[in-house]
Design a protein around this motif. Structure first.
Motif, PDB file in Angstrom:
ATOM      1  N   VAL A 123     -17.781 -22.026 -10.597  1.00 31.39           N
ATOM      2  CA  VAL A 123     -18.025 -20.583 -10.746  1.00 31.39           C
ATOM      3  C   VAL A 123     -16.951 -20.009 -11.650  1.00 31.39           C
ATOM      4  O   VAL A 123     -15.757 -20.077 -11.344  1.00 31.39           O
ATOM      5  N   THR A 124     -17.373 -19.460 -12.763  1.00 30.72           N
ATOM      6  CA  THR A 124     -16.401 -18.867 -13.696  1.00 30.72           C
ATOM      7  C   THR A 124     -16.271 -17.356 -13.519  1.00 30.72           C
ATOM      8  O   THR A 124     -15.322 -16.766 -14.017  1.00 30.72           O
ATOM      9  N   ARG A 125     -17.242 -16.733 -12.827  1.00 26.97           N
ATOM     10  CA  ARG A 125     -17.124 -15.297 -12.517  1.00 26.97           C
ATOM     11  C   ARG A 125     -17.790 -15.024 -11.174  1.00 26.97           C
ATOM     12  O   ARG A 125     -18.939 -15.379 -10.952  1.00 26.97           O
ATOM     13  N   GLU A 126     -17.033 -14.403 -10.302  1.00 28.77           N
ATOM     14  CA  GLU A 126     -17.562 -14.069  -8.986  1.00 28.77           C
ATOM     15  C   GLU A 126     -18.579 -12.922  -9.083  1.00 28.77           C
ATOM     16  O   GLU A 126     -18.387 -11.990  -9.869  1.00 28.77           O
ATOM     17  N   GLY A 127     -19.649 -12.997  -8.306  1.00 31.16           N
ATOM     18  CA  GLY A 127     -20.637 -11.912  -8.268  1.00 31.16           C
ATOM     19  C   GLY A 127     -20.178 -10.772  -7.381  1.00 31.16           C
ATOM     20  O   GLY A 127     -19.471 -10.977  -6.411  1.00 31.16           O
ATOM     21  N   LYS A 128     -20.579  -9.550  -7.744  1.00 33.15           N
ATOM     22  CA  LYS A 128     -20.255  -8.367  -6.949  1.00 33.15           C
ATOM     23  C   LYS A 128     -21.522  -7.542  -6.748  1.00 33.15           C
ATOM     24  O   LYS A 128     -22.285  -7.340  -7.694  1.00 33.15           O
ATOM     25  N   LYS A 129     -21.727  -7.076  -5.515  1.00 33.02           N
ATOM     26  CA  LYS A 129     -22.902  -6.260  -5.222  1.00 33.02           C
ATOM     27  C   LYS A 129     -22.755  -4.863  -5.827  1.00 33.02           C
ATOM     28  O   LYS A 129     -21.649  -4.323  -5.897  1.00 33.02           O
ATOM     29  N   GLY A 130     -23.890  -4.296  -6.240  1.00 36.66           N
ATOM     30  CA  GLY A 130     -23.897  -2.944  -6.756  1.00 36.66           C
ATOM     31  C   GLY A 130     -24.111  -1.931  -5.636  1.00 36.66           C
ATOM     32  O   GLY A 130     -24.290  -2.292  -4.472  1.00 36.66           O
ATOM     33  N   VAL A 131     -24.102  -0.643  -5.987  1.00 39.42           N
ATOM     34  CA  VAL A 131     -24.270   0.427  -4.998  1.00 39.42           C
ATOM     35  C   VAL A 131     -25.293   1.436  -5.530  1.00 39.42           C
ATOM     36  O   VAL A 131     -25.185   1.904  -6.671  1.00 39.42           O
ATOM     37  N   ARG A 132     -26.282   1.759  -4.687  1.00 41.31           N
ATOM     38  CA  ARG A 132     -27.246   2.824  -4.968  1.00 41.31           C
ATOM     39  C   ARG A 132     -26.938   3.976  -4.030  1.00 41.31           C
ATOM     40  O   ARG A 132     -26.873   3.801  -2.820  1.00 41.31           O
ATOM     41  N   THR A 133     -26.719   5.171  -4.589  1.00 43.93           N
ATOM     42  CA  THR A 133     -26.333   6.337  -3.806  1.00 43.93           C
ATOM     43  C   THR A 133     -27.466   7.360  -3.803  1.00 43.93           C
ATOM     44  O   THR A 133     -27.930   7.779  -4.860  1.00 43.93           O
ATOM     45  N   ILE A 134     -27.904   7.747  -2.591  1.00 41.67           N
ATOM     46  CA  ILE A 134     -28.987   8.722  -2.422  1.00 41.67           C
ATOM     47  C   ILE A 134     -28.420   9.944  -1.699  1.00 41.67           C
ATOM     48  O   ILE A 134     -27.842   9.829  -0.626  1.00 41.67           O
ATOM     49  N   VAL A 135     -28.581  11.114  -2.319  1.00 44.94           N
ATOM     50  CA  VAL A 135     -28.115  12.366  -1.723  1.00 44.94           C
ATOM     51  C   VAL A 135     -29.336  13.202  -1.356  1.00 44.94           C
ATOM     52  O   VAL A 135     -30.193  13.474  -2.198  1.00 44.94           O
ATOM     53  N   ARG A 136     -29.421  13.596  -0.093  1.00 45.29           N
ATOM     54  CA  ARG A 136     -30.542  14.408   0.392  1.00 45.29           C
ATOM     55  C   ARG A 136     -30.038  15.764   0.885  1.00 45.29           C
ATOM     56  O   ARG A 136     -28.935  15.867   1.427  1.00 45.29           O
ATOM     57  N   GLU A 137     -30.886  16.763   0.709  1.00 44.42           N
ATOM     58  CA  GLU A 137     -30.619  18.086   1.263  1.00 44.42           C
ATOM     59  C   GLU A 137     -31.489  18.246   2.515  1.00 44.42           C
ATOM     60  O   GLU A 137     -32.707  18.176   2.441  1.00 44.42           O
ATOM     61  N   ILE A 138     -30.830  18.454   3.645  1.00 43.23           N
ATOM     62  CA  ILE A 138     -31.522  18.560   4.929  1.00 43.23           C
ATOM     63  C   ILE A 138     -31.473  20.013   5.398  1.00 43.23           C
ATOM     64  O   ILE A 138     -30.400  20.623   5.431  1.00 43.23           O
ATOM     65  N   VAL A 139     -32.645  20.556   5.739  1.00 39.52           N
ATOM     66  CA  VAL A 139     -32.718  21.907   6.302  1.00 39.52           C
ATOM     67  C   VAL A 139     -32.894  21.787   7.813  1.00 39.52           C
ATOM     68  O   VAL A 139     -33.865  21.191   8.290  1.00 39.52           O
ATOM     69  N   LEU A 140     -31.960  22.342   8.554  1.00 34.70           N
ATOM     70  CA  LEU A 140     -31.993  22.333  10.010  1.00 34.70           C
ATOM     71  C   LEU A 140     -32.292  23.740  10.513  1.00 34.70           C
ATOM     72  O   LEU A 140     -31.634  24.707  10.100  1.00 34.70           O
ATOM     73  N   VAL A 141     -33.283  23.858  11.376  1.00 33.04           N
ATOM     74  CA  VAL A 141     -33.622  25.141  11.991  1.00 33.04           C
ATOM     75  C   VAL A 141     -33.371  25.013  13.490  1.00 33.04           C
ATOM     76  O   VAL A 141     -34.013  24.201  14.167  1.00 33.04           O
ATOM     77  N   ASP A 142     -32.422  25.789  13.968  1.00 33.82           N
ATOM     78  CA  ASP A 142     -31.993  25.693  15.375  1.00 33.82           C
ATOM     79  C   ASP A 142     -31.676  24.247  15.750  1.00 33.82           C
ATOM     80  O   ASP A 142     -32.025  23.775  16.840  1.00 33.82           O
ATOM     81  N   GLY A 143     -31.040  23.545  14.840  1.00 36.00           N
ATOM     82  CA  GLY A 143     -30.583  22.182  15.096  1.00 36.00           C
ATOM     83  C   GLY A 143     -31.606  21.107  14.849  1.00 36.00           C
ATOM     84  O   GLY A 143     -31.267  19.921  14.868  1.00 36.00           O
ATOM     85  N   GLU A 144     -32.876  21.466  14.595  1.00 38.72           N
ATOM     86  CA  GLU A 144     -33.928  20.490  14.356  1.00 38.72           C
ATOM     87  C   GLU A 144     -34.226  20.403  12.859  1.00 38.72           C
ATOM     88  O   GLU A 144     -34.251  21.424  12.169  1.00 38.72           O
ATOM     89  N   GLN A 145     -34.445  19.177  12.384  1.00 37.20           N
ATOM     90  CA  GLN A 145     -34.737  19.003  10.962  1.00 37.20           C
ATOM     91  C   GLN A 145     -36.113  19.564  10.619  1.00 37.20           C
ATOM     92  O   GLN A 145     -37.111  19.226  11.226  1.00 37.20           O
ATOM     93  N   GLU A 146     -36.139  20.439   9.634  1.00 37.77           N
ATOM     94  CA  GLU A 146     -37.396  21.021   9.172  1.00 37.77           C
ATOM     95  C   GLU A 146     -37.886  20.337   7.906  1.00 37.77           C
ATOM     96  O   GLU A 146     -39.075  20.080   7.741  1.00 37.77           O
ATOM     97  N   SER A 147     -36.961  20.022   7.019  1.00 36.01           N
ATOM     98  CA  SER A 147     -37.366  19.405   5.757  1.00 36.01           C
ATOM     99  C   SER A 147     -36.220  18.577   5.200  1.00 36.01           C
ATOM    100  O   SER A 147     -35.060  18.738   5.592  1.00 36.01           O
ATOM    101  N   SER A 148     -36.580  17.693   4.295  1.00 36.60           N
ATOM    102  CA  SER A 148     -35.594  16.836   3.634  1.00 36.60           C
ATOM    103  C   SER A 148     -36.020  16.670   2.190  1.00 36.60           C
ATOM    104  O   SER A 148     -37.178  16.355   1.906  1.00 36.60           O
ATOM    105  N   GLU A 149     -35.093  16.891   1.280  1.00 33.52           N
ATOM    106  CA  GLU A 149     -35.394  16.807  -0.145  1.00 33.52           C
ATOM    107  C   GLU A 149     -34.341  15.947  -0.836  1.00 33.52           C
ATOM    108  O   GLU A 149     -33.137  16.106  -0.591  1.00 33.52           O
ATOM    109  N   VAL A 150     -34.794  15.033  -1.682  1.00 35.68           N
ATOM    110  CA  VAL A 150     -33.868  14.164  -2.420  1.00 35.68           C
ATOM    111  C   VAL A 150     -33.284  14.945  -3.588  1.00 35.68           C
ATOM    112  O   VAL A 150     -34.010  15.425  -4.458  1.00 35.68           O
ATOM    113  N   LEU A 151     -31.961  15.093  -3.584  1.00 35.91           N
ATOM    114  CA  LEU A 151     -31.284  15.777  -4.682  1.00 35.91           C
ATOM    115  C   LEU A 151     -30.941  14.815  -5.811  1.00 35.91           C
ATOM    116  O   LEU A 151     -31.036  15.161  -6.985  1.00 35.91           O
ATOM    117  N   SER A 152     -30.543  13.615  -5.450  1.00 34.16           N
ATOM    118  CA  SER A 152     -30.205  12.620  -6.479  1.00 34.16           C
ATOM    119  C   SER A 152     -30.381  11.225  -5.899  1.00 34.16           C
ATOM    120  O   SER A 152     -30.188  11.004  -4.703  1.00 34.16           O
TER     121      SER A 152
END
Length: 421
Positions: free
Chosen positions: A261-290
């Motif tokens: 092995v001349t170069r070690e492999g490295k795992k990549g990272v996928r980042t997902i950011v969601r906007e969560i709307v909570l109404v009285d503590g309960e999730q009402e909706s979820s939208e992917v921002l990025s």
């Protein structure tokens, strides 16, 4: 309380009045209402059109008596600076005559927002208070509530609350009763000691006295101002992305050598950011921002040799005469050392390093035996005593251990000469 009356009006332009987080779609629609119960004026009353008369003028539930010499509803309205819009209504009609003791009722149209919990819509109504609007909608089979606008610093529903009645405020899991005397939603909320957050929602409903939903058995409910606590949060989730393994060919490396092995492999990272709307503590909706790859995976790289190894050169052995001379010369080498390997890589390496002599010692006394071990290196691979006193098999065994651990670079000159690296 007067019955509400409404009429078909041009649909208002659809706009989204709710806050930008988690609001549902609205549609504009008119409300068709029942008629207002009015006294019928007798056509046979013999009163002169220009005679003085007293008329009861009811404008959005505020009643006062006015004196007039006018003979028509239109003139009475003009005398009292009442200007009607196309959605406003008056009874009797503007062209009708007026008589002493007549009632003239004016209802201004106003736009309100109602919701059934799934959809919101804008409607025009001439009802004078929230209770009338809700009663009218319920009579039509519509289970809706009034939605307060938060476009200003204080919530507004477009109509007043019922006069002379207490109002319940339901917030944070508790019901607070505000006594009669407050007709604006923002006044009732403040009187209940409720502080509204920027995103909190306010609505007006008909509920049972304990704040629960009405059933047919409940009859008429209590007008309740309902406060929903709204919170918008962002949640970040990271997923690991696998890397690939790539094997490359090297025509300068012998094919019988292991893949490295001349170069070690490295795992990549996928980042997902969601906007969560909570109404009285309960999730009402979820939208992917990025959703993006924030670190690309690095592929593992292996190298496999393709070079064919040449046939080994013959190993030169020491003649019996030479052996006798060594024996007669008083050499300290043990008799059971055996001979060097006669073929293969190790035979070539021994031939290059020591001429294939098992007990040879370098002129400076530092390197011993077939593979010219230093004493320290010999001991590090498990050897005991001096390398030059060990058998050929033992020396080859220790040399193989050293090569597996540190590679052919332990014999830099000869391994390069033999093409081992």
């Amino acid at each position: 309380m007067h019955n509400p009356f409404m009429r078909t009006a041009p649909a208002a332009t659809t706009t989204d009045r709710t806050a930008s987080h988690g609001r549902r779609r609205r549609r504009a629609t008119p409300i068709i209402a029942g008629g207002l119960a009015l006294g019928v004026l007798g056509a046979g009353a013999a009163v002169a059109a220009d005679a003085h008369k007293t008329v009861r003028l009811d404008v959005d539930g505020k009643v006062r008596e006015v004196s007039t010499w006018s003979g028509s509803v239109e003139s009475v309205l003009a005398e009292n600076n009442i200007v009607l819009d196309e959605r406003d209504i008056v009874a009797p009609s503007e062209g009708a005559p007026v008589f002493d003791g007549a009632d003239v009722i004016v209802r201004y149209a106003r736009e309100v927002v109602v919701s059934d919990g799934e959809e919101t819509m804008e409607v025009w109504t001439t009802a004078v208070d929230a209770s009338e609007v809700l009663d009218t909608m319920a009579a039509r089979g519509d289970d809706v509530h009034l939605v307060a606008s938060r476009s200003s610093e204080r919530p507004e529903i477009g109509v007043r609350l019922p006069q002379g009645e207490p109002v319940n405020v339901f917030a944070d899991g508790a019901v607070r009763t505000v006594p009669a005397g407050f007709t604006d939603v923002h006044e009732v909320v403040a009187a209940a000691g409720i502080e509204l957050g920027e995103l909190d929602r306010v609505s007006v409903k008909h509920l049972a006295g304990d704040g629960s939903e009405l059933t047919e058995a409940d009859g008429e409910g209590v007008v309740t101002v309902d406060v929903d606590r709204v919170e918008v949060v962002e949640k970040t989730k990271k997923k690991k992305l696998p890397f690939e393994s790539v094997t490359k060919k090297d025509d300068t490396r012998y094919e019988d050598l292991p893949v490295v092995v001349t170069r070690e492999g490295k795992k990549g990272v996928r980042t997902i950011v969601r906007e969560i709307v909570l109404v009285d503590g309960e999730q009402e909706s979820s939208e992917v921002l990025s959703d993006e790859v924030t670190r690309e995976p690095v592929n593992e790289v292996k190298v496999r040799g393709t070079k064919e190894r040449p046939a080994p050169e013959p190993v030169r052995t020491t003649s019996k005469k030479s052996s006798k001379n060594k024996k007669s010369s008083g050499s300290d080498a043990p008799k059971d050392q055996g001979s060097a390997p006669s073929s293969g890589v190790w035979a070539k390496l021994a031939q290059c390093e020591s001429g294939g002599r098992v007990s040879v010692v370098s002129s400076n006394g530092l390197y011993h035996g077939l593979y010219q071990f230093s004493v320290a290196t010999w001991k590090s691979v498990g050897g005991s005593g001096l390398p030059s006193n060990a058998s050929a098999a033992e020396q080859t065994k220790r040399a193989k251990i050293l090569q597996a651990r540190s590679g052919w670079g332990q014999w830099p000159h000869c391994s390069s000469k033999l093409g081992l690296r």
